[in-house]
Design an enzyme around this catalytic site. Structure first.
Site, PDB file in Angstrom:
ATOM      1  N   CYS A  83       0.817  -1.212   0.000  1.00 56.98           N
ATOM      2  CA  CYS A  83       0.000   0.000   0.000  1.00 56.98           C
ATOM      3  C   CYS A  83       0.853   1.265   0.000  1.00 56.98           C
ATOM      4  O   CYS A  83       0.322   2.367  -0.086  1.00 56.98           O
ATOM      5  CB  CYS A  83      -0.951  -0.001   1.188  1.00 56.98           C
ATOM      6  SG  CYS A  83      -2.061  -1.414   1.153  1.00 56.98           S
ATOM      7  N   GLY A 120      -5.782  -9.829   1.330  1.00 53.14           N
ATOM      8  CA  GLY A 120      -4.964 -10.525   2.308  1.00 53.14           C
ATOM      9  C   GLY A 120      -4.645 -11.903   1.812  1.00 53.14           C
ATOM     10  O   GLY A 120      -4.853 -12.228   0.643  1.00 53.14           O
TER      11      GLY A 120
END
Ligand SMILES: [Zn+2]
Lengths: 401, 130
Positions: A83, A120
């Site tokens: 990110c 995830g």
């Protein structure tokens, strides 16, 4: 402007949300062309491109982009840093300028994520006929759900719960109220993916993803891109007065990773690397947290926002709950946080996020943020963190001209 | 009794099941995975260290699975005498009334099923100590 200062000359973000008819290259091109126009320059002025597209990291988004907007033969660095990919692209251009290889470059980040679900680890391999050990733990079955979780909502939920255990004062409702603040802010941001004022009760009644984060407290997967033209002070001085006035100074640009600490390979420690990045950034910029007129921090989940008040030293150690309760982080508070609506409502097209946060700050410093303008904003901080981990912090200052 | 295999290599079965870390002989850092070197000091020598089976919940979450009809699970970080361990909290309802920060827990093991040879895989979790 000193020769070795670094400036943002032009910057843009697309609307975040669903763009079913546009692909990654379309979005990256839209942000790039708009950032170039914003800076009054063209692809021919660029000496380097750093580009990120996390989900398509193998495809080389930078070269694909060049083939639509200008193949000038300059070096492209395709970067991937979870990110923090967007922030990494900005840093890469800055490093190239600081190294003297060029005096102007483009950082761009893009992601197509709408409908991707929660991010995830997967649930592991399907059960085989005979137990077989795989991976670094020698596991005979996927770990997800059997030995904790690698899914982002659960990881960041634990990050917030750990803070509560250490310092007290947290609750489901407290985290929901942080989310309420950000959703309220989003109503003033036409580029946000979700513009919906939600009450604490509504937020708490949303489907539970990973306690204490309900769906409304999780970052919204969305499509989007952002791009920035970055220039040296020396080159900027040769540009027009109007370009110089709108330029935004990057007074600190820092990237860190997580240093080893007990437990950091059990639950990612998102705290220390953020604190380290902030410490270096404040020193580089010569400003302190009290000087910040606004902050865009990485609220990938409501639980994350709380701990980063502390990690960015916006409050004293352990004081994040009291700091939030004081109203300091609202639009009208002493340190407005995530006036864009934050990732929970603005959206989180991963590789774009670390440039879009910088765009938000720059927008306010230029006095161009319209309805959500923080009046008189002179200094702001943009923070992103990617699990793994990487943290990017940029401190930006208004042009003195 | 059928053959048993631990779900992960760092789980030691037998009369007193426990977890076993790779401990750096130079700096004492503990790891549960296969190591190339120490993340703390880059040392290359490790020894096995038995981890206490009782601990305290330092962080937890309650995950709603995507698949309808499957039960929520409770990932947690358990502080076992200074060494952090990753596990689910088990044998108690998965809600914030029954799972709390700071609660005392103890290691427990259970079967997650058998393969075609009849070998049972044994996983671990932590259950309320009282
Ligand atoms: Zn060591």
């Amino acid at each position: 402007m000193a020769n070795d200062d670094i400036w943002i000359l032009g910057i843009n973000m697309t609307k975040f949300g669903k763009h079913p008819t546009l692909d990654s290259v379309d979005l990256a091109a839209e942000a790039t062309l708009a950032a170039l126009a914003d800076g009054g320059v063209t692809m021919k002025d660029m000496g380097v491109i750093a580009s990120g597209n996390l989900m398509g990291a193998a495809a080389g988004i930078g070269q694909q982009l060049q083939k639509q907007v200008g193949q000038t033969g300059i070096p492209v660095y395709n970067v991937a840093n979870a990110c923090a990919t967007g922030a990494t692209a900005i840093r890469t251009v800055i490093m190239a300028i600081k190294a003297g290889e060029t005096d102007m470059g483009l950082a761009v980040g893009v992601e197509k994520l709408s409908g991707a679900g929660m991010l995830g680890a997967g649930f592991g391999a399907a059960k085989s006929d005979e137990w077989t050990r795989t991976g670094r733990y020698g596991a005979v079955s996927g770990l997800e759900g059997k030995l904790g979780t690698d899914m982002m909502p659960g990881v960041f939920a634990q990050v917030g719960m750990e803070y509560g255990h250490k310092y007290g004062g947290t609750s489901f409702e407290l985290f929901a109220r942080i989310s309420e603040k950000n959703h309220k802010n989003s109503t003033l941001n036409p580029l946000a993916a979700i513009q919906k004022d939600m009450s604490v009760e509504q937020i708490m009644a949303e489907p539970m993803i990973a306690y204490p984060n309900t769906r409304a407290m999780c970052s919204a997967n969305s499509d989007g891109a952002a791009a920035a033209v970055i220039v040296s002070g020396e080159r900027l001085r040769k540009l027009s007065l109007e370009q110089q006035k709108r330029a935004v100074k990057i007074s600190a640009s820092v990237l860190t990773t997580d240093p080893w600490e007990e437990a950091c390979q059990i639950l990612p420690n998102v705290n220390t690397l953020t604190r380290n990045a902030a410490t270096i950034a404040y020193e580089q910029a010569g400003v302190g947290p009290e000087d910040l007129d606004l902050v865009e921090l990485h609220d990938c989940f409501a639980t994350a926002e709380l701990v980063h008040y502390d990690n960015l030293m916006l409050c004293g150690e352990g004081d994040a709950v009291d700091f939030f309760e004081s109203g300091a982080t609202t639009r009208t508070g002493s340190t407005p946080v995530n006036v864009s609506g934050g990732l929970e409502s603005k959206g989180h097209p991963i590789a774009a996020t670390g440039i879009a946060n910088v765009w938000e700050i720059a927008h306010h410093l230029r006095g161009e943020a319209g309805d959500r303008q923080i009046e008189g904003a002179k200094v702001g901080l943009a923070h992103v963190i990617g699990l793994g981990s990487a943290c990017g912090v940029h401190i930006l200052e208004k042009s003195g001209l | 009794m059928p053959d048993q295999i631990p779900m992960v290599e760092y789980l030691v079965l037998g009369d007193s099941p426990h977890l076993e870390a790779n401990e750096c002989t130079n700096c004492g850092a503990r790891f549960f995975d296969r190591r190339n070197a120490c993340a703390s000091c880059s040392g290359r020598e490790f020894t096995k260290a038995a981890i206490p089976t009782e601990g305290e919940v330092r962080a937890f979450t309650i995950v709603t699975p995507f698949m309808p009809g499957t039960d929520p699970y409770v990932p947690a970080v358990v502080d076992c005498g200074g060494t952090s361990v990753r596990a689910n909290i088990v044998n108690t309802p998965p809600d914030p009334e029954h799972v709390t920060l700071g609660m005392k827990v103890k290691l427990t093991t259970f079967s997650i099923g058998a393969d075609t040879t009849g070998t049972e895989a044994i996983n671990y979790g932590f259950e309320p100590a009282n």
